[in-house]
Design an enzyme around this catalytic site. Structure first.
Site, PDB file in Angstrom:
ATOM      1  N   ARG A   1       0.862  -1.104  -0.063  1.00 33.61           N
ATOM      2  CA  ARG A   1      -0.218  -0.037   0.038  1.00 33.61           C
ATOM      3  C   ARG A   1       0.857   1.210   0.026  1.00 33.61           C
ATOM      4  NH1 ARG A   1      -3.119   2.641   4.538  1.00 33.61           N
ATOM      5  NH2 ARG A   1      -5.094   3.527   3.780  1.00 33.61           N
TER       6      ARG A   1
ATOM      7  N   HIS B   1       0.385   4.381  -2.363  1.00 35.72           N
ATOM      8  CA  HIS B   1       0.048   5.874  -1.922  1.00 35.72           C
ATOM      9  C   HIS B   1       1.080   6.577  -2.286  1.00 35.72           C
ATOM     10  CE1 HIS B   1      -3.597   5.125   1.083  1.00 35.72           C
ATOM     11  NE2 HIS B   1      -3.487   4.017   0.247  1.00 35.72           N
TER      12      HIS B   1
ATOM     13  N   ASN C   1      -4.024   8.530   4.780  1.00 37.76           N
ATOM     14  CA  ASN C   1      -2.722   7.953   5.326  1.00 37.76           C
ATOM     15  C   ASN C   1      -2.927   8.002   6.819  1.00 37.76           C
ATOM     16  OD1 ASN C   1      -1.545   7.469   2.902  1.00 37.76           O
ATOM     17  ND2 ASN C   1      -0.920   9.512   2.689  1.00 37.76           N
TER      18      ASN C   1
ATOM     19  N   HIS D   1      -6.472  -5.697  -2.843  1.00 38.90           N
ATOM     20  CA  HIS D   1      -7.173  -6.036  -1.783  1.00 38.90           C
ATOM     21  C   HIS D   1      -7.614  -7.304  -1.694  1.00 38.90           C
ATOM     22  CE1 HIS D   1      -9.169  -1.463  -1.587  1.00 38.90           C
ATOM     23  NE2 HIS D   1      -7.761  -1.511  -1.230  1.00 38.90           N
TER      24      HIS D   1
END
Length: 320
Positions: A62, A66, A94, A193
């Site tokens: 992740r 991000h 975040n 996911h």
């Protein structure tokens, strides 16, 4: 003689231009000579972290996502706030949710021991993402390298560019298109996911308000996620209820059963334009693997700093 001299000069100029443009390209063998132990050093750190906590693999993957969606893949996400600088770590996507920064710091310190001042934090994030997927049973790929680290970050871009868990399908498509990623890339990357967990605050609206959800699945999730805002916000649930620590195609099977945890998960299979892609990934796991690899390599190409741009940070949390 004059014509041959000018020809030589012209060739020299062209070679210089070519060298300049090629330096801006990422390469899978970028550290072949300057840091041959980078891959083994990084993998050792990732393996250690995941052996202590399987969930960490998803958290590390992740970080790469991000990071790349904000100013490109430049490790801007890793910059800590100071008294004179506000980074991206307190942005809505975040805050209280990014994890693994200590793992990245540890890996960076180990890499610095074997080749100081050579490997960027941005490249470490890219390698760590690949290693996390592989260790959890997913596909592997050759990571393109040569990124440099930013000296700045953008709180506003982090808030605006990363799609929230409440996103509609059209919002997801547009957010990914803004990064040069296709709808198929978006669905494939959403398949990340298949590992990891989400906080109650991210799926509360889904399990209490959405109609396109399996009722028994909703009730199970409601047990650990109270309807009242502020109550149990940080309680966790697996994004993939079948195999939450294995990188596979079960995430897409869940969507067909209306058991996607996030609103932004289930919109991928809800009578819209991406239904056929989801079905394809359920029927052919290899197509998901190959599309995911293509998409994450493409994501890793987003606006890298190269050549003399940026810097190679000594410590990932602060500029040199």
């Amino acid at each position: 003689m004059a014509s041959s001299s000018s020809a030589i000069i012209t060739v020299a100029i062209l070679l210089a231009l070519f060298a300049g443009s090629s330096s801006a390209q990422l390469s899978t063998n970028y550290y072949y000579k300057t840091c041959p132990k980078v891959f083994s050093t990084v993998k050792s750190g990732v393996q250690s972290a995941i052996s202590q906590e399987r969930r960490m693999g998803a958290s590390l993957l992740r970080l790469h996502f991000h990071d790349c969606f904000v100013l490109g893949c430049d490790a801007s996400l890793l910059l800590d706030d100071t008294s004179t600088f506000i980074g991206e770590q307190t942005a809505n996507p975040n805050r209280n949710s990014i994890r693994g920064l200590d793992v990245i710091d540890n890996i960076k310190s180990q890499v610095e021991k074997v080749c100081p001042g050579v490997v960027s934090c941005a490249d470490i994030l890219a390698i760590v993402a690949r290693d996390s997927v592989v260790i959890l049973g997913g596909p592997g790929w050759n990571v393109k390298l040569g990124r440099r680290d930013s000296r700045t970050a953008s709180l506003s871009a982090a808030n605006n560019n990363i799609p929230p868990p409440t996103s509609s399908l059209s919002n997801l498509i547009s957010k990914y298109q803004a990064q040069g990623l296709s709808t198929r890339d978006m669905v494939a990357l959403s398949g990340a996911h298949t590992i990891g967990q989400a906080r109650c605050i991210s799926f509360r609206g889904r399990i209490y308000n959405d109609s396109n959800i399996d009722s028994s699945f909703a009730k199970i999730r409601q047990r650990n996620c109270p309807q009242t805002n502020g109550s149990g916000d940080n309680n966790l649930a697996p994004l993939d209820l079948q195999t939450p620590t294995a990188f596979d195609n079960k995430y897409f099977q869940n969507l067909i059963s209306q058991k996607g945890l996030l609103h932004s998960d289930q919109v991928l299979f809800d009578g819209g334009s991406t239904d056929s892609i989801v079905k394809g990934y359920v029927n052919n796991p290899n197509s998901f693997s190959s599309d995911f690899v293509a998409a994450i390599i493409k994501m890793g190409d987003i606006s890298p700093l190269t050549g003399s741009q940026g810097e190679i940070r000594k410590v990932c949390g602060k500029v040199n």
